[in-house]
Design a protein around this motif. Structure first.
Motif, short mmCIF file in Angstrom:
data_model
loop_
_atom_site.label_atom_id
_atom_site.label_comp_id
_atom_site.label_asym_id
_atom_site.label_seq_id
_atom_site.Cartn_x
_atom_site.Cartn_y
_atom_site.Cartn_z
N ALA A 188 -2.91 -1.21 6.17
CA ALA A 188 -1.68 -1.94 6.49
C ALA A 188 -1.51 -2.08 8.00
N LYS A 239 11.71 -6.59 5.60
CA LYS A 239 10.41 -6.66 4.90
C LYS A 239 10.58 -6.44 3.40
N LEU A 279 7.89 -6.80 0.31
CA LEU A 279 6.81 -5.97 0.84
C LEU A 279 7.13 -4.48 0.68
N ARG A 280 6.08 -3.70 0.53
CA ARG A 280 6.20 -2.24 0.42
C ARG A 280 6.07 -1.65 1.83
N ASP A 326 2.34 -2.20 2.61
CA ASP A 326 1.96 -3.46 3.24
C ASP A 326 2.12 -3.42 4.76
N ILE A 327 3.06 -2.61 5.23
CA ILE A 327 3.32 -2.50 6.66
C ILE A 327 3.85 -1.11 6.96
#
Length: 351
Positions: free
Chosen positions: A242, A265, A270-271, A318-319
């Motif tokens: 990520a 996010k 997004l996770r 994801d981030i």
């Protein structure tokens, strides 16, 4: 390739298994082993074909120099042209231990180790398995971190097995690494020691024995356009799958900014991963929240950093939003690795 995995207790070393690993090194094979810093992937440093296997297994660029590991001081004589008085001071104070010294090399060192440079990086590890393995092998051992190139360095045997099983001959499972960050690298070829990579031995430690210690400008924050001189620092490193974004500033502002970014996010589906500290963990209610350790004890953060990055991979985020730490003492080394993992994406926040 079939990889043998030996479980060896560093407090009660099974010398038969270690001798089998040493024999693999002598015969031109590759062995991953624990050190006090991170796990290393070793091969006979004097065997060019063996060393090339390290680059192949890791997917490491061949113009990225390697560190040569020894077990005793007398092994240096064949590897370096001279040991300057200042270098002897570092060895006497910090060897064996988590510091690598750059010296002028002899012709006995293959060019593949140094990427054609006239210097070589040497370290004497203090970890009982690493030191004994090198001694039993009877050869100097070239060893970068035992991970796929660009990924977080391994501090547990399971990390090495995940990355390299089937790519190397032997993996020694010897518990978790104590320091958790790669060794400090210091260039001792000039009159003034220059830190090329920060690590467990800090600038402040070196200043206890030297009046002046310099730091390579290429490793300072904001100088990513310059090319670092140290082994293992030239390319993007330590990156999880990520994207990582570091937020720096007072803690209240950092936590507030992460909450805002997280909401944005998550609204996009997004996770989000939050890389925090013990002091702030309870302030985050959503997302994948993992503490690196305590700001009151930066050694805990150094020890857990790479493992935490791998935990975020396992969680499938994801981030990742990461809290920065103060760049003092060991904090320099911690932030150096975090900034590399983030691809230099640092956001300053404040009131």
């Amino acid at each position: 390739m079939e990889t043998k995995v030996y479980e060896i207790d560093p407090k009660a070393i099974d010398e038969a298994q270690l001798e089998a690993s040493a024999q693999v090194l002598r015969s031109g094979g590759t062995v991953a082993f624990p050190t006090e810093t991170v796990y290393g992937l070793g091969a006979n440093a004097l065997d060019e074909k063996a060393v090339k296997k390290i680059f192949e297994a890791k997917g490491r660029p061949s113009d990225n120099p390697l560190i040569v590991h020894i077990s005793k001081l007398n092994e240096l004589d064949a590897l370096v042209e001279e040991i300057p008085p200042n270098a002897k001071k570092v060895m006497e104070r910090f060897w064996p231990g988590p510091i690598t010294i750059i010296l002028k090399r002899t012709d006995k060192i293959p060019d593949v180790i140094t990427a054609g440079l006239d210097t070589v990086a040497i370290r004497m590890p203090s970890h009982p398995i690493a030191n004994k393995l090198i001694e039993m092998a009877g050869v100097p051992v070239a060893a970068p971190s035992a991970n796929l190139s660009g990924k977080p360095s391994p501090t547990k045997a399971e990390h090495v097995i995940h990355d390299l099983k089937g790519k190397v001959d032997v993996i020694i499972s010897g518990g978790n690494c104590d320091v958790g960050l790669e060794s400090t690298v210091v260039d001792m070829t000039g009159n003034i020691p220059m830190i090329l990579r920060p690590g467990g031995v800090t600038k402040e430690h070196l200043e206890e024995i030297f009046e002046k210690v310099e730091v390579d400008k290429a490793i300072e924050e904001g100088n990513q356009a310059l090319t670092p001189k140290s082994p293992g620092m030239k390319y993007t490193h330590y990156s999880p799958q990520a994207e990582v974004i570091i937020l720096e500033g007072d803690m209240e502002s950092v936590v507030k900014a992460i909450h805002k970014l997280q909401e944005e996010k998550e609204a996009q589906g997004l996770r989000v991963g939050i890389m925090c500290t013990d002091e702030t963990k309870k302030l985050y209610k959503n997302g994948v929240v993992i503490s690196m350790g305590s700001r009151k004890d930066l050694a805990t953060i150094a020890n857990h950093l790479f493992a935490v990055l791998r935990q975020f991979d396992a969680a499938g985020v994801d981030i990742i939003y990461a809290e920065g730490v103060e760049q003092k003492l060991l904090g320099h080394a911690v932030m150096n690795r975090m900034i590399k993992a983030a691809g230099y994406h640092v956001v300053k926040v404040g009131r």
